[in-house]
Design a protein around this motif. Structure first.
Motif, PDB file in Angstrom:
ATOM      1  N   LEU A   1       0.857  -1.184   0.000  1.00 47.33           N
ATOM      2  CA  LEU A   1       0.000   0.000   0.000  1.00 47.33           C
ATOM      3  C   LEU A   1       0.893   1.235   0.000  1.00 47.33           C
ATOM      4  O   LEU A   1       1.274   1.750   1.053  1.00 47.33           O
ATOM      5  N   ASP A   2       1.251   1.689  -1.190  1.00 48.10           N
ATOM      6  CA  ASP A   2       2.142   2.846  -1.348  1.00 48.10           C
ATOM      7  C   ASP A   2       3.433   2.639  -0.563  1.00 48.10           C
ATOM      8  O   ASP A   2       3.836   3.455   0.279  1.00 48.10           O
ATOM      9  N   GLU A   3       4.089   1.529  -0.850  1.00 45.44           N
ATOM     10  CA  GLU A   3       5.330   1.175  -0.161  1.00 45.44           C
ATOM     11  C   GLU A   3       6.189   0.309  -1.070  1.00 45.44           C
ATOM     12  O   GLU A   3       5.757  -0.083  -2.157  1.00 45.44           O
ATOM     13  N   HIS A   4       7.396   0.025  -0.619  1.00 42.88           N
ATOM     14  CA  HIS A   4       8.291  -0.805  -1.415  1.00 42.88           C
ATOM     15  C   HIS A   4       9.005  -1.812  -0.515  1.00 42.88           C
ATOM     16  O   HIS A   4       9.089  -1.624   0.708  1.00 42.88           O
ATOM     17  N   VAL A   5       9.471  -2.867  -1.142  1.00 35.25           N
ATOM     18  CA  VAL A   5      10.250  -3.886  -0.436  1.00 35.25           C
ATOM     19  C   VAL A   5      11.478  -4.214  -1.278  1.00 35.25           C
ATOM     20  O   VAL A   5      11.505  -3.989  -2.496  1.00 35.25           O
ATOM     21  N   LYS A   6      12.476  -4.734  -0.618  1.00 34.95           N
ATOM     22  CA  LYS A   6      13.691  -5.161  -1.293  1.00 34.95           C
ATOM     23  C   LYS A   6      13.644  -6.683  -1.503  1.00 34.95           C
ATOM     24  O   LYS A   6      13.382  -7.428  -0.560  1.00 34.95           O
ATOM     25  N   ILE A   7      13.874  -7.091  -2.742  1.00 30.37           N
ATOM     26  CA  ILE A   7      13.989  -8.506  -3.057  1.00 30.37           C
ATOM     27  C   ILE A   7      15.482  -8.814  -3.165  1.00 30.37           C
ATOM     28  O   ILE A   7      16.171  -8.286  -4.046  1.00 30.37           O
ATOM     29  N   LYS A   8      15.984  -9.644  -2.242  1.00 30.75           N
ATOM     30  CA  LYS A   8      17.427  -9.881  -2.169  1.00 30.75           C
ATOM     31  C   LYS A   8      17.778 -11.268  -2.682  1.00 30.75           C
ATOM     32  O   LYS A   8      17.096 -12.248  -2.400  1.00 30.75           O
ATOM     33  N   LYS A   9      18.904 -11.303  -3.425  1.00 28.55           N
ATOM     34  CA  LYS A   9      19.390 -12.575  -3.972  1.00 28.55           C
ATOM     35  C   LYS A   9      20.914 -12.509  -4.104  1.00 28.55           C
ATOM     36  O   LYS A   9      21.443 -11.608  -4.766  1.00 28.55           O
TER      37      LYS A   9
ATOM     38  N   GLY B   1      23.280 -11.547  -2.291  1.00 24.92           N
ATOM     39  CA  GLY B   1      23.934 -10.310  -1.883  1.00 24.92           C
ATOM     40  C   GLY B   1      23.547  -9.094  -2.705  1.00 24.92           C
ATOM     41  O   GLY B   1      24.042  -7.995  -2.429  1.00 24.92           O
ATOM     42  N   GLN B   2      22.697  -9.245  -3.693  1.00 25.50           N
ATOM     43  CA  GLN B   2      22.230  -8.106  -4.487  1.00 25.50           C
ATOM     44  C   GLN B   2      20.717  -7.973  -4.313  1.00 25.50           C
ATOM     45  O   GLN B   2      20.063  -8.861  -3.764  1.00 25.50           O
ATOM     46  N   GLU B   3      20.165  -6.864  -4.816  1.00 23.40           N
ATOM     47  CA  GLU B   3      18.744  -6.656  -4.596  1.00 23.40           C
ATOM     48  C   GLU B   3      18.106  -5.836  -5.718  1.00 23.40           C
ATOM     49  O   GLU B   3      18.780  -5.092  -6.449  1.00 23.40           O
ATOM     50  N   ILE B   4      16.804  -6.028  -5.854  1.00 21.89           N
ATOM     51  CA  ILE B   4      15.965  -5.170  -6.689  1.00 21.89           C
ATOM     52  C   ILE B   4      14.847  -4.652  -5.797  1.00 21.89           C
ATOM     53  O   ILE B   4      14.570  -5.219  -4.733  1.00 21.89           O
ATOM     54  N   THR B   5      14.209  -3.576  -6.208  1.00 24.01           N
ATOM     55  CA  THR B   5      13.171  -2.949  -5.404  1.00 24.01           C
ATOM     56  C   THR B   5      11.810  -3.185  -6.042  1.00 24.01           C
ATOM     57  O   THR B   5      11.614  -2.881  -7.226  1.00 24.01           O
ATOM     58  N   LEU B   6      10.881  -3.718  -5.276  1.00 25.46           N
ATOM     59  CA  LEU B   6       9.506  -3.924  -5.730  1.00 25.46           C
ATOM     60  C   LEU B   6       8.631  -2.872  -5.070  1.00 25.46           C
ATOM     61  O   LEU B   6       8.552  -2.801  -3.835  1.00 25.46           O
ATOM     62  N   VAL B   7       7.990  -2.048  -5.907  1.00 32.77           N
ATOM     63  CA  VAL B   7       7.167  -0.938  -5.432  1.00 32.77           C
ATOM     64  C   VAL B   7       5.698  -1.256  -5.717  1.00 32.77           C
ATOM     65  O   VAL B   7       5.371  -1.771  -6.793  1.00 32.77           O
ATOM     66  N   GLY B   8       4.834  -0.972  -4.765  1.00 36.06           N
ATOM     67  CA  GLY B   8       3.402  -1.201  -4.976  1.00 36.06           C
ATOM     68  C   GLY B   8       2.590   0.000  -4.552  1.00 36.06           C
ATOM     69  O   GLY B   8       2.798   0.539  -3.456  1.00 36.06           O
ATOM     70  N   VAL B   9       1.673   0.443  -5.424  1.00 39.17           N
ATOM     71  CA  VAL B   9       0.833   1.602  -5.104  1.00 39.17           C
ATOM     72  C   VAL B   9      -0.638   1.206  -5.101  1.00 39.17           C
ATOM     73  O   VAL B   9      -1.048   0.246  -5.754  1.00 39.17           O
TER      74      VAL B   9
ATOM     75  N   LYS C   1       5.340   8.650  -2.221  1.00 39.81           N
ATOM     76  CA  LYS C   1       5.411   8.004  -0.908  1.00 39.81           C
ATOM     77  C   LYS C   1       5.938   6.577  -1.028  1.00 39.81           C
ATOM     78  O   LYS C   1       6.773   6.145  -0.218  1.00 39.81           O
ATOM     79  N   ALA C   2       5.473   5.881  -2.055  1.00 38.81           N
ATOM     80  CA  ALA C   2       5.883   4.486  -2.237  1.00 38.81           C
ATOM     81  C   ALA C   2       7.379   4.365  -2.490  1.00 38.81           C
ATOM     82  O   ALA C   2       7.995   3.352  -2.140  1.00 38.81           O
ATOM     83  N   MET C   3       7.963   5.387  -3.111  1.00 43.50           N
ATOM     84  CA  MET C   3       9.384   5.304  -3.461  1.00 43.50           C
ATOM     85  C   MET C   3      10.293   6.067  -2.507  1.00 43.50           C
ATOM     86  O   MET C   3      11.504   6.122  -2.742  1.00 43.50           O
ATOM     87  N   ASP C   4       9.724   6.641  -1.470  1.00 39.88           N
ATOM     88  CA  ASP C   4      10.559   7.310  -0.469  1.00 39.88           C
ATOM     89  C   ASP C   4      11.564   6.311   0.114  1.00 39.88           C
ATOM     90  O   ASP C   4      11.189   5.227   0.562  1.00 39.88           O
ATOM     91  N   GLY C   5      12.830   6.703   0.082  1.00 37.71           N
ATOM     92  CA  GLY C   5      13.874   5.831   0.605  1.00 37.71           C
ATOM     93  C   GLY C   5      14.563   4.997  -0.455  1.00 37.71           C
ATOM     94  O   GLY C   5      15.537   4.301  -0.149  1.00 37.71           O
ATOM     95  N   THR C   6      14.083   5.065  -1.692  1.00 36.79           N
ATOM     96  CA  THR C   6      14.766   4.351  -2.773  1.00 36.79           C
ATOM     97  C   THR C   6      15.812   5.269  -3.396  1.00 36.79           C
ATOM     98  O   THR C   6      15.683   6.495  -3.370  1.00 36.79           O
TER      99      THR C   6
END
Length: 418
Positions: A279-287, A289-297, A312-317
Protein backbone atom coordinates in the motif's frame (compact mmCIF):
# COMPACT_ATOMS: atom_id res chain seq x y z
CA UNK A 1 -25.69 7.70 -12.60
CA UNK A 2 -28.53 10.10 -11.68
CA UNK A 3 -32.20 9.37 -12.49
CA UNK A 4 -32.31 11.58 -15.59
CA UNK A 5 -29.08 10.13 -16.93
CA UNK A 6 -30.33 6.61 -16.23
CA UNK A 7 -33.63 7.29 -18.03
CA UNK A 8 -31.83 8.71 -21.06
CA UNK A 9 -29.57 5.66 -21.12
CA UNK A 10 -32.52 3.24 -20.98
CA UNK A 11 -34.34 5.08 -23.78
CA UNK A 12 -31.16 5.04 -25.88
CA UNK A 13 -30.77 1.27 -25.33
CA UNK A 14 -34.38 0.67 -26.37
CA UNK A 15 -34.11 2.81 -29.50
CA UNK A 16 -30.81 1.24 -30.49
CA UNK A 17 -32.16 -2.28 -29.98
CA UNK A 18 -35.31 -1.45 -31.94
CA UNK A 19 -33.23 -0.06 -34.80
CA UNK A 20 -31.11 -3.21 -34.97
CA UNK A 21 -34.16 -5.45 -34.72
CA UNK A 22 -35.89 -3.54 -37.52
CA UNK A 23 -32.87 -3.63 -39.81
CA UNK A 24 -32.27 -7.36 -39.38
CA UNK A 25 -36.00 -7.88 -39.92
CA UNK A 26 -35.49 -6.61 -43.47
CA UNK A 27 -33.40 -9.66 -44.33
CA UNK A 28 -36.08 -11.94 -42.89
CA UNK A 29 -38.73 -10.25 -45.04
CA UNK A 30 -36.54 -10.66 -48.12
CA UNK A 31 -36.07 -14.37 -47.51
CA UNK A 32 -39.78 -15.03 -46.86
CA UNK A 33 -41.30 -12.72 -49.46
CA UNK A 34 -42.06 -15.62 -51.84
CA UNK A 35 -43.54 -17.84 -49.14
CA UNK A 36 -46.91 -18.96 -50.54
CA UNK A 37 -48.67 -19.06 -47.19
CA UNK A 38 -49.39 -15.54 -46.06
CA UNK A 39 -50.36 -16.84 -42.63
CA UNK A 40 -47.05 -18.64 -42.24
CA UNK A 41 -45.17 -15.50 -43.25
CA UNK A 42 -47.10 -13.32 -40.80
CA UNK A 43 -46.62 -15.93 -38.08
CA UNK A 44 -42.83 -15.87 -38.62
CA UNK A 45 -42.84 -12.06 -38.54
CA UNK A 46 -44.88 -12.04 -35.32
CA UNK A 47 -42.60 -14.54 -33.61
CA UNK A 48 -39.56 -12.47 -34.61
CA UNK A 49 -40.93 -9.27 -33.09
CA UNK A 50 -42.27 -10.96 -29.96
CA UNK A 51 -38.91 -12.60 -29.25
CA UNK A 52 -36.65 -9.65 -29.98
CA UNK A 53 -38.89 -6.99 -28.44
CA UNK A 54 -39.16 -9.21 -25.38
CA UNK A 55 -35.37 -9.45 -25.16
CA UNK A 56 -35.09 -5.66 -25.49
CA UNK A 57 -37.44 -5.08 -22.54
CA UNK A 58 -35.65 -7.82 -20.56
CA UNK A 59 -32.35 -6.00 -21.11
CA UNK A 60 -33.85 -2.62 -20.16
CA UNK A 61 -35.31 -4.07 -16.97
CA UNK A 62 -31.90 -5.58 -16.17
CA UNK A 63 -30.14 -2.24 -16.62
CA UNK A 64 -32.76 -0.65 -14.37
CA UNK A 65 -32.07 -3.36 -11.75
CA UNK A 66 -28.33 -2.69 -12.00
CA UNK A 67 -28.85 1.05 -11.46
CA UNK A 68 -31.15 0.36 -8.51
CA UNK A 69 -28.92 -2.24 -6.84
CA UNK A 70 -25.67 -0.44 -7.60
CA UNK A 71 -23.94 -3.66 -8.63
CA UNK A 72 -23.86 -6.34 -11.32
CA UNK A 73 -24.75 -9.78 -9.99
CA UNK A 74 -24.55 -13.16 -11.75
CA UNK A 75 -28.15 -12.93 -13.02
CA UNK A 76 -27.40 -9.53 -14.53
CA UNK A 77 -24.33 -10.97 -16.21
CA UNK A 78 -26.37 -13.62 -18.01
CA UNK A 79 -28.67 -10.96 -19.47
CA UNK A 80 -25.70 -8.83 -20.50
CA UNK A 81 -24.26 -11.90 -22.23
CA UNK A 82 -27.43 -12.25 -24.32
CA UNK A 83 -27.53 -8.52 -25.05
CA UNK A 84 -23.91 -8.25 -26.20
CA UNK A 85 -24.14 -11.44 -28.24
CA UNK A 86 -27.20 -10.17 -30.09
CA UNK A 87 -25.89 -6.64 -30.57
CA UNK A 88 -22.59 -7.74 -32.12
CA UNK A 89 -24.32 -10.40 -34.24
CA UNK A 90 -26.93 -7.93 -35.47
CA UNK A 91 -24.35 -5.23 -36.17
CA UNK A 92 -22.47 -7.59 -38.51
CA UNK A 93 -25.71 -8.34 -40.34
CA UNK A 94 -26.60 -4.64 -40.51
CA UNK A 95 -23.23 -3.76 -42.10
CA UNK A 96 -24.14 -5.89 -45.12
CA UNK A 97 -27.71 -4.59 -45.32
CA UNK A 98 -26.63 -0.98 -44.90
CA UNK A 99 -24.06 -1.39 -47.65
CA UNK A 100 -26.75 -2.77 -49.92
CA UNK A 101 -29.02 0.16 -49.03
CA UNK A 102 -26.35 2.62 -50.10
CA UNK A 103 -26.14 0.92 -53.50
CA UNK A 104 -29.93 0.73 -53.81
CA UNK A 105 -30.33 4.43 -53.03
CA UNK A 106 -27.61 5.36 -55.52
CA UNK A 107 -29.37 3.31 -58.20
CA UNK A 108 -32.66 5.02 -57.37
CA UNK A 109 -30.94 8.41 -57.53
CA UNK A 110 -29.50 7.69 -60.97
CA UNK A 111 -32.90 6.53 -62.24
CA UNK A 112 -34.45 9.76 -60.92
CA UNK A 113 -31.86 11.83 -62.75
CA UNK A 114 -32.34 9.83 -65.94
CA UNK A 115 -36.12 9.37 -65.88
CA UNK A 116 -37.57 11.93 -63.52
CA UNK A 117 -39.83 11.33 -60.55
CA UNK A 118 -42.31 9.13 -62.41
CA UNK A 119 -39.54 6.92 -63.72
CA UNK A 120 -37.76 6.25 -60.44
CA UNK A 121 -36.89 2.59 -59.93
CA UNK A 122 -36.01 1.54 -56.37
CA UNK A 123 -34.34 -1.88 -56.52
CA UNK A 124 -35.57 -4.59 -54.17
CA UNK A 125 -33.27 -6.29 -51.72
CA UNK A 126 -31.42 -9.29 -53.09
CA UNK A 127 -31.94 -12.65 -51.42
CA UNK A 128 -28.35 -13.75 -51.82
CA UNK A 129 -27.05 -10.77 -49.85
CA UNK A 130 -29.55 -11.35 -47.03
CA UNK A 131 -28.42 -14.98 -46.90
CA UNK A 132 -24.78 -13.83 -46.87
CA UNK A 133 -25.45 -11.30 -44.11
CA UNK A 134 -27.18 -13.83 -41.89
CA UNK A 135 -24.54 -16.47 -42.61
CA UNK A 136 -21.60 -14.22 -41.77
CA UNK A 137 -23.33 -13.02 -38.61
CA UNK A 138 -23.23 -16.60 -37.36
CA UNK A 139 -19.46 -16.17 -36.89
CA UNK A 140 -19.70 -13.59 -34.07
CA UNK A 141 -22.75 -15.39 -32.67
CA UNK A 142 -20.88 -18.69 -32.33
CA UNK A 143 -17.80 -16.83 -31.02
CA UNK A 144 -19.81 -15.24 -28.23
CA UNK A 145 -21.50 -18.52 -27.35
CA UNK A 146 -18.04 -20.08 -27.02
CA UNK A 147 -16.79 -17.05 -25.08
CA UNK A 148 -19.49 -17.26 -22.39
CA UNK A 149 -19.24 -21.04 -22.01
CA UNK A 150 -15.59 -21.96 -22.56
CA UNK A 151 -13.58 -18.90 -23.55
CA UNK A 152 -13.64 -17.26 -20.13
CA UNK A 153 -11.68 -20.23 -18.79
CA UNK A 154 -9.35 -20.57 -21.78
CA UNK A 155 -6.28 -19.54 -19.76
CA UNK A 156 -3.18 -18.63 -21.77
CA UNK A 157 0.42 -18.14 -20.65
CA UNK A 158 2.16 -15.11 -22.16
CA UNK A 159 5.94 -15.04 -21.78
CA UNK A 160 8.23 -12.07 -22.22
CA UNK A 161 12.01 -11.81 -21.90
CA UNK A 162 13.14 -8.25 -21.13
CA UNK A 163 16.78 -7.12 -21.18
CA UNK A 164 18.21 -4.43 -18.92
CA UNK A 165 21.80 -3.23 -18.94
CA UNK A 166 21.68 -2.24 -15.27
CA UNK A 167 19.99 -5.38 -13.95
CA UNK A 168 21.98 -6.75 -10.97
CA UNK A 169 23.91 -9.83 -12.07
CA UNK A 170 22.27 -12.06 -9.48
CA UNK A 171 18.86 -11.44 -11.10
CA UNK A 172 19.88 -12.45 -14.61
CA UNK A 173 17.22 -15.03 -15.51
CA UNK A 174 14.94 -14.08 -12.59
CA UNK A 175 11.28 -14.87 -13.39
CA UNK A 176 8.03 -13.24 -12.28
CA UNK A 177 4.54 -14.69 -12.67
CA UNK A 178 1.79 -12.08 -12.77
CA UNK A 179 -1.97 -12.44 -12.66
CA UNK A 180 -4.43 -9.59 -12.44
CA UNK A 181 -8.14 -8.84 -12.13
CA UNK A 182 -9.43 -12.00 -10.53
CA UNK A 183 -12.90 -10.47 -9.94
CA UNK A 184 -13.75 -13.35 -7.65
CA UNK A 185 -17.47 -12.57 -7.49
CA UNK A 186 -17.88 -13.44 -11.16
CA UNK A 187 -16.61 -17.02 -10.87
CA UNK A 188 -18.96 -19.97 -10.50
CA UNK A 189 -16.88 -22.84 -11.88
CA UNK A 190 -14.21 -23.28 -9.22
CA UNK A 191 -12.74 -26.35 -10.92
CA UNK A 192 -12.00 -24.24 -13.98
CA UNK A 193 -10.47 -21.56 -11.75
CA UNK A 194 -8.19 -24.17 -10.18
CA UNK A 195 -6.95 -25.19 -13.64
CA UNK A 196 -5.90 -21.60 -14.22
CA UNK A 197 -4.20 -21.39 -10.83
CA UNK A 198 -2.42 -24.71 -11.44
CA UNK A 199 -1.16 -23.31 -14.73
CA UNK A 200 0.27 -20.30 -12.88
CA UNK A 201 1.92 -22.57 -10.30
CA UNK A 202 3.39 -24.74 -13.06
CA UNK A 203 5.46 -21.78 -14.29
CA UNK A 204 7.65 -22.18 -11.16
CA UNK A 205 8.66 -18.53 -11.16
CA UNK A 206 10.93 -16.89 -8.60
CA UNK A 207 8.39 -14.23 -7.66
CA UNK A 208 4.58 -13.98 -7.85
CA UNK A 209 2.63 -10.73 -8.14
CA UNK A 210 -1.08 -9.92 -8.29
CA UNK A 211 -1.95 -6.50 -9.71
CA UNK A 212 -5.38 -5.68 -8.29
CA UNK A 213 -9.16 -6.18 -8.50
CA UNK A 214 -9.40 -9.21 -6.27
CA UNK A 215 -13.21 -8.83 -6.08
CA UNK A 216 -16.06 -7.06 -7.83
CA UNK A 217 -17.47 -5.37 -4.72
CA UNK A 218 -17.54 -7.49 -1.55
CA UNK A 219 -14.50 -8.75 0.33
CA UNK A 220 -16.16 -12.12 0.98
CA UNK A 221 -16.36 -12.90 -2.75
CA UNK A 222 -12.88 -14.46 -2.63
CA UNK A 223 -13.65 -16.74 0.32
CA UNK A 224 -14.83 -19.79 -1.70
CA UNK A 225 -11.48 -19.70 -3.51
CA UNK A 226 -9.08 -18.83 -0.70
CA UNK A 227 -7.70 -22.36 -0.65
CA UNK A 228 -7.25 -22.34 -4.44
CA UNK A 229 -5.35 -19.06 -4.81
CA UNK A 230 -3.35 -19.54 -1.60
CA UNK A 231 -1.66 -22.52 -3.28
CA UNK A 232 0.41 -20.06 -5.31
CA UNK A 233 3.85 -19.85 -3.74
CA UNK A 234 7.16 -18.48 -5.00
CA UNK A 235 10.67 -18.67 -3.50
CA UNK A 236 10.97 -14.88 -3.23
CA UNK A 237 7.40 -14.27 -2.11
CA UNK A 238 3.92 -13.33 -3.22
CA UNK A 239 3.00 -9.64 -3.45
CA UNK A 240 -0.20 -7.81 -4.35
CA UNK A 241 -1.80 -4.40 -4.76
CA UNK A 242 -5.27 -2.83 -4.75
CA UNK A 243 -7.39 -2.25 -7.87
CA UNK A 244 -10.26 0.17 -8.45
CA UNK A 245 -12.97 -2.44 -7.74
CA UNK A 246 -11.45 -3.37 -4.38
CA UNK A 247 -12.58 -0.15 -2.71
CA UNK A 248 -16.29 -0.97 -3.11
CA UNK A 249 -16.89 2.31 -4.93
CA UNK A 250 -19.39 0.80 -7.39
CA UNK A 251 -21.84 -0.37 -4.73
CA UNK A 252 -24.47 1.56 -2.80
CA UNK A 253 -23.57 1.06 0.87
CA UNK A 254 -25.96 1.66 3.76
CA UNK A 255 -23.36 3.84 5.44
CA UNK A 256 -19.67 4.83 5.10
CA UNK A 257 -18.70 2.57 8.00
CA UNK A 258 -19.86 -0.56 6.14
CA UNK A 259 -17.83 0.42 3.10
CA UNK A 260 -14.72 1.03 5.20
CA UNK A 261 -15.20 -2.27 7.04
CA UNK A 262 -15.46 -4.07 3.71
CA UNK A 263 -12.18 -2.54 2.54
CA UNK A 264 -10.43 -3.44 5.78
CA UNK A 265 -11.67 -7.01 5.43
CA UNK A 266 -10.44 -7.12 1.84
CA UNK A 267 -6.95 -6.15 2.94
CA UNK A 268 -7.01 -9.04 5.41
CA UNK A 269 -8.05 -11.39 2.61
CA UNK A 270 -4.73 -10.71 0.88
CA UNK A 271 -2.97 -11.85 4.05
CA UNK A 272 -5.12 -15.00 4.17
CA UNK A 273 -4.07 -15.71 0.58
CA UNK A 274 -0.44 -15.47 1.61
CA UNK A 275 0.11 -12.27 -0.40
CA UNK A 276 1.90 -9.28 1.05
CA UNK A 277 -0.26 -6.30 0.13
CA UNK A 278 1.80 -3.25 -0.84
CA UNK A 279 0.00 0.00 0.00
CA UNK A 280 2.14 2.85 -1.35
CA UNK A 281 5.33 1.18 -0.16
CA UNK A 282 8.29 -0.81 -1.41
CA UNK A 283 10.25 -3.89 -0.44
CA UNK A 284 13.69 -5.16 -1.29
CA UNK A 285 13.99 -8.51 -3.06
CA UNK A 286 17.43 -9.88 -2.17
CA UNK A 287 19.39 -12.57 -3.97
CA UNK A 288 23.04 -13.56 -3.60
CA UNK A 289 23.93 -10.31 -1.88
CA UNK A 290 22.23 -8.11 -4.49
CA UNK A 291 18.74 -6.66 -4.60
CA UNK A 292 15.97 -5.17 -6.69
CA UNK A 293 13.17 -2.95 -5.40
CA UNK A 294 9.51 -3.92 -5.73
CA UNK A 295 7.17 -0.94 -5.43
CA UNK A 296 3.40 -1.20 -4.98
CA UNK A 297 0.83 1.60 -5.10
CA UNK A 298 -2.87 1.83 -4.44
CA UNK A 299 -5.07 2.40 -7.46
CA UNK A 300 -4.18 5.36 -9.64
CA UNK A 301 -6.07 5.75 -12.91
CA UNK A 302 -7.33 8.40 -15.30
CA UNK A 303 -11.10 8.51 -14.83
CA UNK A 304 -10.90 6.33 -11.73
CA UNK A 305 -9.88 6.88 -8.12
CA UNK A 306 -6.30 8.15 -8.11
CA UNK A 307 -5.45 7.24 -4.55
CA UNK A 308 -1.99 5.80 -5.12
CA UNK A 309 0.94 7.89 -3.97
CA UNK A 310 3.98 7.01 -6.06
CA UNK A 311 6.26 9.49 -4.29
CA UNK A 312 5.41 8.00 -0.91
CA UNK A 313 5.88 4.49 -2.24
CA UNK A 314 9.38 5.30 -3.46
CA UNK A 315 10.56 7.31 -0.47
CA UNK A 316 13.87 5.83 0.60
CA UNK A 317 14.77 4.35 -2.77
CA UNK A 318 17.88 5.44 -4.64
CA UNK A 319 17.93 6.54 -8.26
CA UNK A 320 20.38 3.75 -9.01
CA UNK A 321 18.07 1.02 -7.67
CA UNK A 322 16.56 -1.40 -10.14
CA UNK A 323 12.83 -0.89 -9.60
CA UNK A 324 9.69 -2.80 -10.58
CA UNK A 325 6.34 -1.11 -9.97
CA UNK A 326 2.97 -2.79 -9.41
CA UNK A 327 0.26 -0.34 -10.46
CA UNK A 328 -3.20 -1.57 -11.41
CA UNK A 329 -4.16 0.95 -14.09
CA UNK A 330 -1.82 1.36 -17.12
CA UNK A 331 -2.78 5.02 -17.50
CA UNK A 332 -0.63 5.61 -14.41
CA UNK A 333 2.44 4.67 -16.44
CA UNK A 334 1.65 7.32 -19.05
CA UNK A 335 0.92 10.09 -16.55
CA UNK A 336 3.39 9.61 -13.70
CA UNK A 337 5.74 6.69 -14.23
CA UNK A 338 7.49 6.61 -17.58
CA UNK A 339 8.93 10.12 -17.24
CA UNK A 340 9.59 9.99 -13.51
CA UNK A 341 13.02 11.33 -12.62
CA UNK A 342 13.46 8.36 -10.25
CA UNK A 343 13.63 5.69 -12.95
CA UNK A 344 11.23 2.76 -12.74
CA UNK A 345 12.48 0.03 -15.05
CA UNK A 346 9.36 -2.12 -15.34
CA UNK A 347 5.70 -1.50 -14.50
CA UNK A 348 3.20 -4.36 -14.23
CA UNK A 349 -0.47 -3.46 -14.66
CA UNK A 350 -3.85 -4.94 -15.53
CA UNK A 351 -7.29 -3.29 -15.34
CA UNK A 352 -8.29 -3.22 -19.04
CA UNK A 353 -9.15 -6.95 -19.47
CA UNK A 354 -8.55 -6.23 -23.15
CA UNK A 355 -12.28 -5.46 -22.83
CA UNK A 356 -12.68 -9.28 -22.93
CA UNK A 357 -13.38 -8.88 -26.64
CA UNK A 358 -11.14 -8.40 -29.64
CA UNK A 359 -8.80 -9.96 -32.15
CA UNK A 360 -5.21 -10.94 -31.49
CA UNK A 361 -3.24 -12.54 -34.31
CA UNK A 362 0.37 -12.15 -35.49
CA UNK A 363 -0.99 -9.71 -38.09
CA UNK A 364 -3.82 -7.92 -36.31
CA UNK A 365 -4.29 -6.81 -32.70
CA UNK A 366 -7.52 -4.93 -32.02
CA UNK A 367 -10.00 -4.37 -29.24
CA UNK A 368 -12.49 -1.54 -28.63
CA UNK A 369 -10.61 -0.82 -25.40
CA UNK A 370 -7.74 0.66 -27.42
CA UNK A 371 -9.84 3.79 -27.99
CA UNK A 372 -9.74 4.37 -24.22
CA UNK A 373 -6.32 2.94 -23.35
CA UNK A 374 -3.44 3.24 -25.83
CA UNK A 375 -1.58 0.55 -23.86
CA UNK A 376 -4.16 -2.13 -23.19
CA UNK A 377 -2.39 -5.50 -23.46
CA UNK A 378 1.16 -6.79 -23.66
CA UNK A 379 4.56 -5.12 -23.55
CA UNK A 380 5.36 -1.46 -24.26
CA UNK A 381 8.73 0.31 -24.09
CA UNK A 382 9.73 3.97 -24.09
CA UNK A 383 13.29 5.13 -23.47
CA UNK A 384 14.25 1.92 -21.74
CA UNK A 385 11.23 1.93 -19.43
CA UNK A 386 8.79 -0.93 -19.83
CA UNK A 387 5.11 -1.47 -19.16
CA UNK A 388 3.38 -4.82 -19.28
CA UNK A 389 -0.44 -4.91 -19.23
CA UNK A 390 -1.95 -8.23 -18.20
CA UNK A 391 -5.25 -9.15 -19.91
CA UNK A 392 -6.79 -10.31 -16.65
CA UNK A 393 -7.45 -13.67 -15.03
CA UNK A 394 -11.19 -13.20 -14.50
CA UNK A 395 -14.06 -11.26 -16.04
CA UNK A 396 -16.68 -8.72 -15.06
CA UNK A 397 -20.05 -7.48 -16.37
CA UNK A 398 -19.84 -9.53 -19.58
CA UNK A 399 -19.16 -13.01 -18.18
CA UNK A 400 -17.21 -14.23 -21.14
CA UNK A 401 -14.18 -13.67 -23.31
CA UNK A 402 -14.06 -13.51 -27.09
CA UNK A 403 -10.62 -13.43 -28.70
CA UNK A 404 -8.96 -11.91 -25.62
CA UNK A 405 -8.31 -14.89 -23.37
CA UNK A 406 -7.62 -14.88 -19.61
CA UNK A 407 -3.91 -14.48 -19.00
CA UNK A 408 -1.06 -15.68 -16.85
CA UNK A 409 2.07 -13.63 -17.50
CA UNK A 410 5.65 -14.80 -17.06
CA UNK A 411 8.35 -12.11 -17.22
CA UNK A 412 12.00 -13.14 -17.40
CA UNK A 413 14.57 -10.49 -16.51
CA UNK A 414 17.85 -10.70 -18.39
CA UNK A 415 21.09 -8.80 -18.15
CA UNK A 416 22.21 -7.08 -21.36
CA UNK A 417 20.94 -5.20 -24.38
CA UNK A 418 17.85 -6.02 -26.42
Amino acid sequence: MNQIGGLIFLIAVFLFSTFLNWYVFQSLKTLLVDLESVKARHFAFSIYWIVFTGISFWVIFTFYSIFKAGEINSDHQQVLNVFLTLVVTQLVCVVFLFGEDIVRNLQAGFSFIANGRDGVIFPARTKWLSVLALSVSLIPFSSFVYGVTKGKYNFKVHKEVIYFEDLPDAFDGFTITQISDIHAGSFKDYKAVKKGVDLAIAQKSDLFVFTGDLVNHHAEEIEPMLDIFSEIKAPYGQFSIIGNHDYGDYLSWDNPEDKLANFEKLKKQHNRLGYRLLLDEHVKIKKDGQEITLVGVENWGVGFQSKGDLKKAMDGTDRGDFKILLSHDPSHWDREVKNNSNKIHLTLSGHTHGMQFGIETPILKWSPVQYRYPNWAGLVEEAGRYLYVNRGFGFHAFSGRVGIWPEITVIELRKGEN
